[in-house]
Motif scaffolding. Structure first.
Motif, PDB file in Angstrom:
ATOM      1  N   ILE A 222      43.894  21.147   9.037  1.00 46.05           N
ATOM      2  CA  ILE A 222      44.484  21.364  10.269  1.00 46.05           C
ATOM      3  C   ILE A 222      45.424  20.255  10.331  1.00 46.05           C
ATOM      4  O   ILE A 222      44.998  19.020  10.152  1.00 46.05           O
ATOM      5  CB  ILE A 222      43.021  21.095  11.306  1.00 46.05           C
ATOM      6  CG1 ILE A 222      43.483  21.256  12.729  1.00 46.05           C
ATOM      7  CG2 ILE A 222      42.353  19.754  11.106  1.00 46.05           C
ATOM      8  CD1 ILE A 222      42.468  21.412  13.810  1.00 46.05           C
ATOM      9  N   GLU A 223      46.415  20.709  11.278  1.00 47.90           N
ATOM     10  CA  GLU A 223      47.594  19.656  11.441  1.00 47.90           C
ATOM     11  C   GLU A 223      47.682  19.516  12.932  1.00 47.90           C
ATOM     12  O   GLU A 223      47.738  20.343  13.557  1.00 47.90           O
ATOM     13  CB  GLU A 223      48.763  20.110  10.850  1.00 47.90           C
ATOM     14  CG  GLU A 223      48.782  20.360   9.314  1.00 47.90           C
ATOM     15  CD  GLU A 223      50.093  21.128   8.775  1.00 47.90           C
ATOM     16  OE1 GLU A 223      50.666  21.060   7.610  1.00 47.90           O
ATOM     17  OE2 GLU A 223      50.809  21.889   9.653  1.00 47.90           O
ATOM     18  N   PHE A 224      47.862  18.057  13.093  1.00 49.81           N
ATOM     19  CA  PHE A 224      47.937  17.620  14.603  1.00 49.81           C
ATOM     20  C   PHE A 224      49.685  17.104  14.470  1.00 49.81           C
ATOM     21  O   PHE A 224      49.940  16.137  13.627  1.00 49.81           O
ATOM     22  CB  PHE A 224      47.043  16.339  14.921  1.00 49.81           C
ATOM     23  CG  PHE A 224      45.682  16.892  15.144  1.00 49.81           C
ATOM     24  CD1 PHE A 224      45.235  17.306  16.331  1.00 49.81           C
ATOM     25  CD2 PHE A 224      44.722  16.859  14.045  1.00 49.81           C
ATOM     26  CE1 PHE A 224      44.199  17.733  16.378  1.00 49.81           C
ATOM     27  CE2 PHE A 224      43.600  17.318  14.175  1.00 49.81           C
ATOM     28  CZ  PHE A 224      43.051  17.591  15.374  1.00 49.81           C
ATOM     29  N   TYR A 225      50.342  17.562  15.518  1.00 53.72           N
ATOM     30  CA  TYR A 225      51.654  16.934  15.406  1.00 53.72           C
ATOM     31  C   TYR A 225      51.996  16.205  16.610  1.00 53.72           C
ATOM     32  O   TYR A 225      51.800  16.801  17.689  1.00 53.72           O
ATOM     33  CB  TYR A 225      52.626  18.231  15.459  1.00 53.72           C
ATOM     34  CG  TYR A 225      52.563  19.108  14.386  1.00 53.72           C
ATOM     35  CD1 TYR A 225      53.364  18.846  13.125  1.00 53.72           C
ATOM     36  CD2 TYR A 225      51.930  20.256  14.145  1.00 53.72           C
ATOM     37  CE1 TYR A 225      53.432  19.750  11.963  1.00 53.72           C
ATOM     38  CE2 TYR A 225      52.001  21.107  13.092  1.00 53.72           C
ATOM     39  CZ  TYR A 225      52.597  20.818  12.201  1.00 53.72           C
ATOM     40  OH  TYR A 225      52.926  21.567  11.039  1.00 53.72           O
ATOM     41  N   VAL A 226      52.409  14.954  16.272  1.00 52.87           N
ATOM     42  CA  VAL A 226      52.536  13.827  17.428  1.00 52.87           C
ATOM     43  C   VAL A 226      53.872  13.806  17.481  1.00 52.87           C
ATOM     44  O   VAL A 226      54.844  13.349  16.650  1.00 52.87           O
ATOM     45  CB  VAL A 226      51.934  12.539  17.045  1.00 52.87           C
ATOM     46  CG1 VAL A 226      51.998  11.480  17.956  1.00 52.87           C
ATOM     47  CG2 VAL A 226      50.135  12.701  16.885  1.00 52.87           C
ATOM     48  N   VAL A 227      54.386  14.093  18.646  1.00 56.84           N
ATOM     49  CA  VAL A 227      55.666  14.157  19.229  1.00 56.84           C
ATOM     50  C   VAL A 227      56.015  12.789  20.021  1.00 56.84           C
ATOM     51  O   VAL A 227      55.435  12.450  21.040  1.00 56.84           O
ATOM     52  CB  VAL A 227      56.092  15.369  20.247  1.00 56.84           C
ATOM     53  CG1 VAL A 227      57.633  15.267  20.452  1.00 56.84           C
ATOM     54  CG2 VAL A 227      55.825  16.722  19.409  1.00 56.84           C
ATOM     55  N   LEU A 228      57.082  11.958  19.592  1.00 57.36           N
ATOM     56  CA  LEU A 228      57.399  10.846  20.023  1.00 57.36           C
ATOM     57  C   LEU A 228      58.757  10.829  20.617  1.00 57.36           C
ATOM     58  O   LEU A 228      59.624  11.247  19.902  1.00 57.36           O
ATOM     59  CB  LEU A 228      57.100   9.486  19.276  1.00 57.36           C
ATOM     60  CG  LEU A 228      55.663   9.596  18.409  1.00 57.36           C
ATOM     61  CD1 LEU A 228      55.555   8.463  17.346  1.00 57.36           C
ATOM     62  CD2 LEU A 228      54.692   9.330  19.396  1.00 57.36           C
ATOM     63  N   ARG A 229      58.888   9.931  21.595  1.00 54.76           N
ATOM     64  CA  ARG A 229      60.537   9.782  22.126  1.00 54.76           C
ATOM     65  C   ARG A 229      60.523   8.321  22.173  1.00 54.76           C
ATOM     66  O   ARG A 229      59.772   7.629  22.763  1.00 54.76           O
ATOM     67  CB  ARG A 229      60.396  10.616  23.367  1.00 54.76           C
ATOM     68  CG  ARG A 229      62.142  10.467  23.910  1.00 54.76           C
ATOM     69  CD  ARG A 229      62.173  11.241  25.089  1.00 54.76           C
ATOM     70  NE  ARG A 229      61.284  11.074  26.091  1.00 54.76           N
ATOM     71  CZ  ARG A 229      60.940  12.165  27.240  1.00 54.76           C
ATOM     72  NH1 ARG A 229      61.623  13.216  27.198  1.00 54.76           N
ATOM     73  NH2 ARG A 229      60.191  11.844  27.835  1.00 54.76           N
ATOM     74  N   ARG A 230      61.778   7.857  21.894  1.00 60.51           N
ATOM     75  CA  ARG A 230      61.926   6.526  21.868  1.00 60.51           C
ATOM     76  C   ARG A 230      62.742   6.076  23.209  1.00 60.51           C
ATOM     77  O   ARG A 230      63.422   6.655  23.989  1.00 60.51           O
ATOM     78  CB  ARG A 230      63.164   6.079  20.844  1.00 60.51           C
ATOM     79  CG  ARG A 230      63.444   4.567  20.571  1.00 60.51           C
ATOM     80  CD  ARG A 230      64.578   4.161  19.668  1.00 60.51           C
ATOM     81  NE  ARG A 230      64.550   5.091  18.522  1.00 60.51           N
ATOM     82  CZ  ARG A 230      64.098   4.549  17.387  1.00 60.51           C
ATOM     83  NH1 ARG A 230      63.822   3.301  17.294  1.00 60.51           N
ATOM     84  NH2 ARG A 230      64.254   5.105  16.113  1.00 60.51           N
TER      85      ARG A 230
END
Length: 479
Positions: free
Chosen positions: A235-243
């Motif tokens: 199971i994959e969790f995609y963590v989206v980050l913005r600088r």
């Protein structure tokens, strides 16, 4: 009759003992009293002694593991090493088949069990790059329904393919792939706990350390890793980050724009001034020192070149080109203007066509001049005060017709002849001097036209470069 009852009872006891001896099987617990000692004694007999086996009734049944995470902190992102350091709350839940007990009989609905007393799934993160240095949690919760809750904090350093081309307006998408290291999908299957929206909301509520980054999204997906030996459930969790770009905009972009603007206004300095070249050189040195000081804020990565580095390189190249343009124009004005006459094609192409393009009208160069012997006679009319060179030509060494030759010996006439020759030499030198001034003025006009042309190209290039870079940043930020 009693014998038959004893036989039936013996049969059921034997059958019960047979099922109890199956791998991973756990029966309902019977506590002698509602005390912790009684409950733990029953667990020791029926559960703890079978911790080496998967908690299922038979080997063909998989254990369903429910995974849930909460992002507590974003410690940092290393662009050079391509890693993400984060702090997570990892929650694993599964059931021990057949295990149960009565809350009133045993005195508790749930109890904390030492981790080493139960079978624990070998769940790991595929992108894991460093050892977990977070304090270990030695206990898990065990409920009276056989449900196990394993909740622990972890500090993970995971590999993340970072795209820093649009730095400092970049958005990164890092994946955390959870799966069993050894057990196949037929033994362990992973399930999703909370939804992606619930994980994102909870993570934002408890997020305490984020540094330069902002958590903007979390996605979840299921996958299966197929190998020759078998397949693994993942199971994959995609963590989206913005600088957060404010620090870099204030410390990098705005000072760079200020320096390039000052260099742009340096075109207003006179062309024949030495201060213009020294001023531009000072700007280049200052910009170089600025880049050296701010080098620590720039990302270092060997995979892609950030757009902001291209932006700084363009600014530095423009400053150097501006300095070279000033050097060339100074050479044109001070070298060519003194020693070389202007070619015809240069005069036509530059002073007629290019001057019209840059809206710089050609100035009229006058070669006519009047010379006065006595400065006090400047207010008089030219016909009465100026000395005409044509009249000086009539003064010769021979006597005029009809005059006696004795006049040749007149001292006054000899002085006039000498004065005539001196004035003729002065006139010729003056004509040569003003002819050189005409060449100098023409070369200065050529330098002014070229300077105006390069100034327009300088502005156009800066505007186009800024628009393209800002558009790329805005497009990537909006995406």
């Amino acid at each position: 009759m009693n014998a038959n009852k004893r036989n039936v009872t013996s049969y059921f006891q034997t059958l019960f003992s047979t099922f109890s001896s199956l791998p991973g099987f756990a029966a309902a617990l019977n506590c002698t009293s509602p005390t912790p000692e009684s409950l733990f004694a029953a667990l020791e007999t029926n559960v703890f002694s079978k911790k080496l086996l998967r908690p299922v009734k038979n080997f063909s049944s998989p254990v369903y593991i429910t995974i849930d995470i909460t992002v507590v902190g974003l410690v940092g992102v290393d662009e050079k090493a391509q890693t993400l350091t984060s702090v997570l709350w990892l929650v694993l839940e599964w059931d021990i088949e057949g295990l149960s007990w009565e809350e009133k009989e045993c005195g508790s609905k749930r109890v904390s069990i030492p981790r080493d007393k139960l079978w624990i799934p070998d769940i790991h993160i595929a992108e894991f790059m460093d050892e977990d240095k977070f304090p270990k949690t030695p206990f898990v919760y065990l409920y009276n329904t056989g449900h196990v809750l394993d909740d622990k904090p972890i500090r993970v350093v995971t590999s993340c393919r970072l795209n820093i081309y649009t730095f400092p307006f970049d958005i990164q998408n890092c994946s955390l792939t959870f799966g069993s290291y050894l057990h196949f999908a037929s033994d362990i299957r992973l399930l999703q706990g909370s939804t992606a929206e619930q994980i994102l909301t909870e993570s934002r509520d408890v997020l305490v350390t984020n540094g330069d980054w902002e958590l903007i999204g979390i996605d979840v997906s299921f996958s299966t890793l197929a190998l020759d030996l078998g397949s693994y459930s993942e199971i994959e969790f995609y963590v989206v980050l913005r600088r957060r770009p404010s620090l870099y905009v204030v410390n990098l972009l705005i000072p760079s724009c200020f320096l390039i603007t000052v260099d742009l206004f340096s075109f207003m300095l006179p062309l024949d001034s030495v201060d213009r070249s020294s001023f531009k050189m000072t700007l280049i040195l200052g910009y170089t020192v600025f880049l050296l000081i701010m080098n620590d804020l720039l990302p270092a990565s060997g995979e892609t070149t950030p757009l902001i580095n291209v932006f700084f390189s363009i600014n530095l190249a423009l400053m150097v080109a501006s300095l070279l343009e000033t050097v060339i124009i100074v050479r044109i004005q001070h070298i060519f203007g003194k020693y070389r006459p202007m070619p015809r094609w240069v005069s036509v192409f530059v002073l007629q066509y290019l001057s019209a393009v840059v809206c710089l009208p050609r100035q009229t160069i006058s070669t006519r001049s009047t010379f006065f012997i006595n400065p006090s006679t400047r207010e008089q009319t030219p016909s009465s005060s100026s000395i005409s060179a044509s009249r000086l030509d009539h003064v010769s060494d021979e006597a005029p017709p009809g005059k006696p030759s004795s006049l040749l010996e007149d001292p006054a006439l000899q002085e006039l002849r000498k004065l005539s020759r001196d004035l003729e030499a002065i006139r010729r030198q003056t004509d040569e001097h003003f002819q050189g001034n005409r060449n100098t003025q023409e070369w200065r006009m050529v330098g002014a036209v070229i300077d105006r042309l390069l100034f327009g190209a300088y502005i156009l290039f800066i505007v186009v470069s800024f628009i393209v870079i800002i558009w790329i940043w805005s497009w990537s930020h909006a995406a």
